[in-house]
Design a protein around this motif. Sequence first.
Motif, mmCIF file in Angstrom:
data_model
loop_
_atom_site.group_PDB
_atom_site.id
_atom_site.type_symbol
_atom_site.label_atom_id
_atom_site.label_comp_id
_atom_site.label_asym_id
_atom_site.label_seq_id
_atom_site.Cartn_x
_atom_site.Cartn_y
_atom_site.Cartn_z
ATOM 1 N N PHE A 93 0.854 -1.192 0.000
ATOM 2 C CA PHE A 93 0.000 0.000 0.000
ATOM 3 C C PHE A 93 0.885 1.235 0.000
ATOM 4 O O PHE A 93 1.765 1.373 0.862
ATOM 5 N N ASP A 94 0.650 2.122 -0.969
ATOM 6 C CA ASP A 94 1.396 3.381 -1.004
ATOM 7 C C ASP A 94 0.604 4.420 -1.796
ATOM 8 O O ASP A 94 -0.173 4.074 -2.679
ATOM 9 N N ALA A 95 0.866 5.678 -1.473
ATOM 10 C CA ALA A 95 0.133 6.766 -2.114
ATOM 11 C C ALA A 95 0.858 7.316 -3.338
ATOM 12 O O ALA A 95 0.273 8.095 -4.093
ATOM 13 N N ASP A 122 -4.413 6.544 -0.646
ATOM 14 C CA ASP A 122 -4.254 6.798 0.781
ATOM 15 C C ASP A 122 -4.607 5.523 1.551
ATOM 16 O O ASP A 122 -5.763 5.076 1.521
ATOM 17 N N ALA A 123 -3.631 4.948 2.241
ATOM 18 C CA ALA A 123 -3.844 3.648 2.895
ATOM 19 C C ALA A 123 -4.862 3.720 4.022
ATOM 20 O O ALA A 123 -5.425 2.692 4.400
ATOM 21 N N THR A 124 -5.131 4.920 4.555
ATOM 22 C CA THR A 124 -6.183 5.006 5.573
ATOM 23 C C THR A 124 -7.550 4.701 4.934
ATOM 24 O O THR A 124 -8.495 4.360 5.621
ATOM 25 N N ILE A 142 4.398 -2.051 8.927
ATOM 26 C CA ILE A 142 3.850 -0.689 8.862
ATOM 27 C C ILE A 142 4.998 0.303 8.796
ATOM 28 O O ILE A 142 5.847 0.356 9.698
ATOM 29 N N ASP A 143 5.039 1.102 7.714
ATOM 30 C CA ASP A 143 6.150 2.039 7.514
ATOM 31 C C ASP A 143 5.671 3.233 6.668
ATOM 32 O O ASP A 143 6.334 3.627 5.717
ATOM 33 N N ALA A 144 4.496 3.777 7.018
ATOM 34 C CA ALA A 144 3.977 4.925 6.242
ATOM 35 C C ALA A 144 3.821 6.144 7.156
ATOM 36 O O ALA A 144 4.659 6.342 8.049
HETATM 37 C C1 LIG Z 1 9.253 5.506 4.955
HETATM 38 S S1 LIG Z 1 8.603 5.342 3.354
HETATM 39 C C2 LIG Z 1 8.523 3.589 3.162
HETATM 40 C C3 LIG Z 1 9.890 2.968 2.964
HETATM 41 C C4 LIG Z 1 9.864 1.538 2.478
HETATM 42 N N1 LIG Z 1 9.229 0.677 3.446
HETATM 43 C C5 LIG Z 1 11.294 1.100 2.209
HETATM 44 O O1 LIG Z 1 11.915 0.482 3.067
HETATM 45 O O2 LIG Z 1 11.813 1.437 1.127
HETATM 46 C C6 LIG Z 1 6.958 5.841 3.589
HETATM 47 C C7 LIG Z 1 6.038 5.623 2.401
HETATM 48 O O3 LIG Z 1 4.709 5.800 2.881
HETATM 49 C C8 LIG Z 1 3.949 6.383 1.861
HETATM 50 N N2 LIG Z 1 2.787 7.030 2.494
HETATM 51 C C9 LIG Z 1 2.780 8.098 3.335
HETATM 52 N N3 LIG Z 1 1.525 8.364 3.721
HETATM 53 C C10 LIG Z 1 0.721 7.456 3.109
HETATM 54 C C11 LIG Z 1 -0.676 7.198 3.099
HETATM 55 N N4 LIG Z 1 -1.544 7.930 3.836
HETATM 56 N N5 LIG Z 1 -1.139 6.188 2.358
HETATM 57 C C12 LIG Z 1 -0.299 5.422 1.626
HETATM 58 N N6 LIG Z 1 1.032 5.618 1.595
HETATM 59 C C13 LIG Z 1 1.532 6.612 2.333
HETATM 60 C C14 LIG Z 1 4.879 7.346 1.150
HETATM 61 O O4 LIG Z 1 4.434 7.570 -0.180
HETATM 62 C C15 LIG Z 1 6.218 6.608 1.253
HETATM 63 O O5 LIG Z 1 6.461 5.901 0.067
#
Ligand SMILES: C[S@@+](CC[C@H](N)C(=O)[O-])C[C@H]1O[C@@H](n2cnc3c(N)ncnc32)[C@H](O)[C@@H]1O
Length: 219
Positions: A93-95, A122-124, A142-144
């Motif tokens: 999931f990513d925006a 938007d993952a929310t 979880i890493d967003a």
């Molecule tokens: C810290 S990075 C992820 C890094 C990845 N896990 C890696 O190791 O390469 C955060 C990601 O979350 C995404 N993001 C931020 N807010 C978001 C949302 N509300 N919904 C979906 N994706 C989101 C951003 O586009 C970004 O690509």
Amino acid sequence: MSTQTLGLSEQLHRYVVAHNPPEDGVLADIASETRRRWPDSVNMQIAPEQGAFLALLTELVAPRLAVEVGTFTGYSSVWIARALPTGGRLRCFDASTEWTAVARQAWQRAGLDDRITLHLGDATETLAPALSDDEPVGLAFIDADKPAYPDYYETLLARLAPGGLIAVDNTLANARVLDPQDDDAAAIAAFNRRVTDDERVTSVLTPIGDGLTLIRPRG
Ligand SMILES: C[S@@+](CC[C@H](N)C(=O)[O-])C[C@H]1O[C@@H](n2cnc3c(N)ncnc32)[C@H](O)[C@@H]1O
């Protein structure tokens, strides 16, 4: 968020990486393309030692379905997807269309595209509807966006398979949890408190990367 475990010297980091499963060409290329095109954002990528650790966790849990919230240019997803059992799938999931275009290319190059589904938006809003009760989540990463962590946590905890695991990144917020002065650090500090106090789960905040909290439901 950190290409190196917090507080490790360069020398010790090199030593740790040299004693872990190595990055291959696909992972190294994601890292170098990300550094070249988005030098100010490269720190969003997890550290190689964290990737190797997530891969080991994936092997141990052997999820039929893994979920990653926050894919960026694909670095962590490649570590996870490669460690899935036969028939295992990863939902990402990513925006960002732009960042995940790099991930898509890497998945293709690594022969992983048949086991990964990307949910853009938007993952929310996209996470809960994309998950079904028939397909419980074995492993979640979880890493967003940090303020939405409680939302992702509750959604994933409710859909976790027996024996499932949730891993949450950046739970040290680059040491800012000690004195949170910005929204992200405050959100992480509140999240850490919430999980520590949550009697439904056992959680461990490991200091790998920028803090990786491992959470599993109590038996
Ligand atoms: C810290 S990075 C992820 C890094 C990845 N896990 C890696 O190791 O390469 C955060 C990601 O979350 C995404 N993001 C931020 N807010 C978001 C949302 N509300 N919904 C979906 N994706 C989101 C951003 O586009 C970004 O690509």
